[in-house]
Design a protein around this motif. Structure first.
Motif, PDB file in Angstrom:
ATOM      1  N   ILE A   1     -29.615 -25.784 -39.589  1.00  0.00           N
ATOM      2  CA  ILE A   1     -28.080 -26.077 -39.453  1.00  0.00           C
ATOM      3  C   ILE A   1     -27.344 -25.950 -40.602  1.00  0.00           C
ATOM      4  O   ILE A   1     -26.200 -25.600 -40.697  1.00  0.00           O
ATOM      5  CB  ILE A   1     -28.128 -27.705 -39.004  1.00  0.00           C
ATOM      6  CG1 ILE A   1     -28.871 -27.569 -37.563  1.00  0.00           C
ATOM      7  CG2 ILE A   1     -26.878 -28.185 -38.764  1.00  0.00           C
ATOM      8  CD1 ILE A   1     -29.239 -29.168 -37.044  1.00  0.00           C
TER       9      ILE A   1
ATOM     10  N   LYS B   1     -29.455 -33.614 -33.729  1.00  0.00           N
ATOM     11  CA  LYS B   1     -29.778 -32.381 -32.954  1.00  0.00           C
ATOM     12  C   LYS B   1     -30.822 -32.612 -31.745  1.00  0.00           C
ATOM     13  O   LYS B   1     -31.960 -33.456 -32.003  1.00  0.00           O
ATOM     14  CB  LYS B   1     -30.579 -31.589 -34.083  1.00  0.00           C
ATOM     15  CG  LYS B   1     -30.953 -30.123 -33.468  1.00  0.00           C
ATOM     16  CD  LYS B   1     -30.020 -29.131 -33.108  1.00  0.00           C
ATOM     17  CE  LYS B   1     -30.360 -27.810 -32.401  1.00  0.00           C
ATOM     18  NZ  LYS B   1     -28.997 -27.071 -31.963  1.00  0.00           N
TER      19      LYS B   1
ATOM     20  N   PRO C   1     -25.318 -28.197 -34.905  1.00  0.00           N
ATOM     21  CA  PRO C   1     -25.784 -29.672 -34.436  1.00  0.00           C
ATOM     22  C   PRO C   1     -25.388 -29.921 -33.162  1.00  0.00           C
ATOM     23  O   PRO C   1     -24.295 -29.219 -32.741  1.00  0.00           O
ATOM     24  CB  PRO C   1     -25.065 -30.448 -35.494  1.00  0.00           C
ATOM     25  CG  PRO C   1     -24.078 -29.614 -36.102  1.00  0.00           C
ATOM     26  CD  PRO C   1     -24.211 -28.236 -35.908  1.00  0.00           C
TER      27      PRO C   1
END
Ligand code: ADP
Ligand code: ADP
Length: 228
Positions: A48, A11, A55
């Motif tokens: 996430i 990320k 992501p």
């Protein structure tokens, strides 16, 4: 079996990498602690996994299936997961309605909602406050309601983001008891962000360490305390 599998996930925010995980598994019916200093990426990971964020690269699978792409698929999966944050964000209505809300959204029959909500409030010692406005609760009471609201849904997966960080010892003990019971009685898989190692030892079967966005290692919690 793995309930959530993360593979080669990264990320980035504005080109800055804040998360990098080659592999992470949350195993069915276990409590996985996510531990590490502030800024290590733990909350980002939970957002996430809870599908509040995407992501940058990599994938997450749920119950051995790739993350759904259709809106209905996402909605169905979201309904199996709930999250409790460090600070309770309660609706400005009664305690009862705060706990009932998720069940109402799921169109559970009224009589069943009533039974489940009242049983849950009884469990956490707040039945007498069911008609009180949530706004008027103390911090500890509000956090108990935040838990009640999540647990009354009997989720398959529960995400906890430092849910006891601001509480006094009696409330910490009460909520830790609720977490352990949910896991034992319903087999709920729990991902638990904490930076308290003692709390991880009390509750988490497995512990994953994060440092500066990297997953350093995952181990059975007890091994951490018995091996060098
Ligand atoms: P932790 O939960 O371990 O304290 P976070 O996941 O909150 O860590 O943060 C990891 C890093 O990502 C931090 O450097 C934080 O500043 C950064 N970060 C988190 N959210 C955002 C965002 N929305 N935009 C930019 N940077 C972010
Ligand atoms: P609605 O008002 O949406 O038609 P109902 O009044 O039939 O729904 O049922 C939901 C309401 O039930 C909630 O607003 C809640 O205030 C109330 N309620 C029912 N029983 C109790 C109880 N024992 N304690 C607190 N609230 C209750």
């Amino acid at each position: 079996t793995s309930i959530i599998t993360v593979k080669n996930l990264t990320k980035r925010y504005n080109k800055k990498e804040v998360l990098c995980i080659s592999e992470l598994n949350a195993l069915h019916g276990r409590i996985l602690g996510l531990i590490g200093p502030s800024g290590a990426g733990k909350s980002t990971l939970l957002r996430i996994l809870n599908m509040l964020e995407e992501p940058t690269t990599g994938e997450v699978s749920y119950l051995q299936q790739p993350a759904p792409v259709s809106q209905t698929g996402k909605l169905q999966l979201r309904r199996k997961m709930t999250m409790v944050f460090q600070k309770a964000a309660l609706l400005d209505t009664s305690v009862y309605n705060n706990v009932a809300f998720g069940l109402q959204a799921r169109k559970v029959p009224k009589q069943e909602i009533r039974e489940r909500v009242l049983a849950m409030l009884d469990d956490i010692g707040m039945l007498a406050l069911s008609q009180q406005r949530a706004k008027t609760l103390s911090g500890g009471e509000a956090q108990r309601i935040a838990f009640a609201r999540a647990l009354v849904l009997q989720p398959e997966i529960l995400f906890l983001d430092e849910p006891t960080a601001n509480l006094d010892p009696p409330n910490v003990e009460l909520l830790e008891g609720m977490i352990a019971r949910l896991n034992q009685d319903h087999g709920t898989t729990i991902l638990f962000v904490t930076h308290n190692l003692f709390q991880a030892r009390r509750l988490c079967h497995d512990t994953a360490f994060f440092y500066q966005g990297k997953l350093i290692e995952t181990r059975e919690t007890e091994q951490l305390f018995t091996s060098s």
